[in-house]
Scaffold this active site. Structure first.
Site, mmCIF file in Angstrom:
data_model
loop_
_atom_site.group_PDB
_atom_site.id
_atom_site.type_symbol
_atom_site.label_atom_id
_atom_site.label_comp_id
_atom_site.label_asym_id
_atom_site.label_seq_id
_atom_site.Cartn_x
_atom_site.Cartn_y
_atom_site.Cartn_z
ATOM 1 N N GLY A 20 -6.738 11.801 2.975
ATOM 2 C CA GLY A 20 -5.424 11.472 3.512
ATOM 3 C C GLY A 20 -4.692 12.718 3.967
ATOM 4 N N ASN A 42 -11.775 6.323 -0.124
ATOM 5 C CA ASN A 42 -12.537 5.174 0.400
ATOM 6 C C ASN A 42 -12.270 4.966 1.898
ATOM 7 O OD1 ASN A 42 -9.971 4.175 0.413
ATOM 8 N ND2 ASN A 42 -10.471 2.207 -0.539
ATOM 9 N N GLY A 46 -7.328 7.250 4.878
ATOM 10 C CA GLY A 46 -7.787 8.619 5.160
ATOM 11 C C GLY A 46 -8.892 8.582 6.205
ATOM 12 N N VAL A 67 -10.741 3.863 -5.764
ATOM 13 C CA VAL A 67 -10.223 4.091 -7.123
ATOM 14 C C VAL A 67 -9.942 2.807 -7.901
ATOM 15 C CG1 VAL A 67 -9.216 6.393 -6.819
ATOM 16 C CG2 VAL A 67 -7.845 4.351 -6.265
ATOM 17 N N ASN A 111 -7.473 3.239 -14.028
ATOM 18 C CA ASN A 111 -8.786 3.915 -14.092
ATOM 19 C C ASN A 111 -8.633 5.422 -14.256
ATOM 20 O OD1 ASN A 111 -10.457 1.672 -13.898
ATOM 21 N ND2 ASN A 111 -10.291 1.605 -11.671
ATOM 22 N N TYR A 158 4.410 -1.450 -2.186
ATOM 23 C CA TYR A 158 4.381 0.012 -2.348
ATOM 24 C C TYR A 158 5.399 0.463 -3.389
ATOM 25 C CZ TYR A 158 4.002 4.920 -0.913
ATOM 26 O OH TYR A 158 3.811 6.290 -0.887
ATOM 27 N N LYS A 162 4.114 1.725 -6.980
ATOM 28 C CA LYS A 162 4.364 3.085 -7.472
ATOM 29 C C LYS A 162 5.199 3.057 -8.750
ATOM 30 C CE LYS A 162 2.276 5.752 -4.403
ATOM 31 N NZ LYS A 162 1.169 6.659 -4.770
#
Ligand code: UDP
Length: 330
Positions: A20, A42, A46, A67, A111, A158, A162
């Site tokens: 990214g 992934n 990006g 992720v 994770n 988002y 977050k």
């Protein structure tokens, strides 16, 4: 490179979201500082182009991975630090990939936390000014502001994703002593940011359209404000944050120079000497009316402040796009 004061070398570091915009700049700086970097991505937002320049470093390893799944064996190394940056972040992507964004910020963060706890690795998480939602009169916004967010709105994947990540980090710290820092990153810009109708952010969109003498589109009245931080200033702050041994966990990282979107358009038209028209379109739903960080904490504890002013950063950014879009101005 302006990172002359940074002493951060010979660490073994994992970056999620390395392909990214922020991840690729961070990896490059860490490698130049003589660290060993493993990057995962992934390619949901990006790009391979962003990591081509990293491949020349022998101390860089890339692993393609999402992720939301546990780290593959080859990525389960004994890192000193993890910079967990993976997530789509463009408001254009929020209505298209809301579940993916939530999963990245909930399952992905779980994770990474579990892995960090198992290996006792220090974690730096890229949170966002979006968690503040609409700040009303709380501008410049300090870390103590709780936020005003619409959980049902288009940006909630988002914002709330977050916020959930932050809650997960706090829970893991309280329950298991996780060593983590939270960077609340305000609008950041520079080379390699994506542009275009489907994922672009305001600065690359304005710059590319201005360079091509195409209309610049302002969503809403243009009196909404943002505060723009040049990418190298952010990279310096992220490294200082990883390197601090203070117990404070949450830091606003941004540039307190607040400007309206109309003013931003005017500066970009001036710097590009463009003839582009400015067109006004409907505003984005739940678009915050103002955004400006209070960075007192970062200034006093990290001894950091932005060094590159907006026009300087924009000139550097414009040079990049002028070369890459291959469209000379007339
Ligand atoms: N914006 C705009 N034209 C564009 C892209 C964005 O007027 O081509 C506006 C957007 O509606 C918002 C501000 O510029 O008010 C900043 O948008 P951006 O997507 O860069 O980031 P945000 O701060 O909204 O996450």
């Amino acid at each position: 490179m302006q990172q002359h004061n940074l002493h951060f070398s010979e660490h073994h570091i994992l970056i999620t979201g390395v392909a990214g915009f922020i991840g690729s700049w961070l990896a490059e700086s860490l490698l130049k500082l003589k660290n060993k970097v493993v990057g995962i991505d992934n390619f949901s937002s990006g790009t391979k182009e962003n990591i081509i320049n990293l491949m020349v470093f022998s101390e860089f390893q890339f692993i393609e991975h999402d992720v939301t799944r546990p780290l593959p064996k080859e990525a389960q190394q004994d890192f000193d630090y993890i910079f967990h940056l993976a997530s789509m972040a463009s408001p254009f992507e929020f209505p298209i990939y809301p579940l993916e964004i939530l999963k990245t910020n909930i399952m992905g963060t779980i994770n990474i936390i579990e892995f960090s706890l198992r290996k006792e690795i220090e974690l730096v998480f890229s949170s966002t000014s979006e968690i503040y939602g609409e700040p009303h009169d709380n501008v410049p916004t300090p870390e103590t502001f709780w936020g005003y967010v619409n959980s049902l709105g288009i940006r909630s994947c988002y914002d709330e994703g977050k916020r959930a990540s932050e809650a997960l980090l706090m829970a893991a710290k309280r329950e298991y002593g996780l060593n983590a820092k939270i960077a609340r990153i305000f609008n950041t810009y520079g080379a390699r940011m994506r542009y275009g109708k489907h994922h672009g952010r305001v600065i690359p969109n304005f710059v590319v359209n201005a360079l091509q003498n195409r209309p610049i589109e302002i969503y809403g009245s243009g009196i909404q404000t943002r505060s723009f931080l040049y990418i190298l200033d952010l990279i310096e702050a992220l490294i200082l944050l990883a390197n601090t041994h203070r117990s404070e966990m949450v830091f606003n990282l941004g540039n307190p120079q607040e400007i309206t979107i109309i003013e931003l358009a005017r500066i970009i038209l001036k710097l590009t000497k463009s003839n582009s028209q400015v067109i006004f379109r409907q505003s984005m739903p739940d678009d915050p009316s103002r955004r400006c960080p209070d960075i007192t904490k970062a200034q006093t504890i990290l001894k950091w402040h932005p060094k590159i002013d907006l026009e300087d950063g924009l000139r550097r950014t414009i040079n990049f796009y002028r070369k890459t879009i291959n469209s000379p101005i007339n």
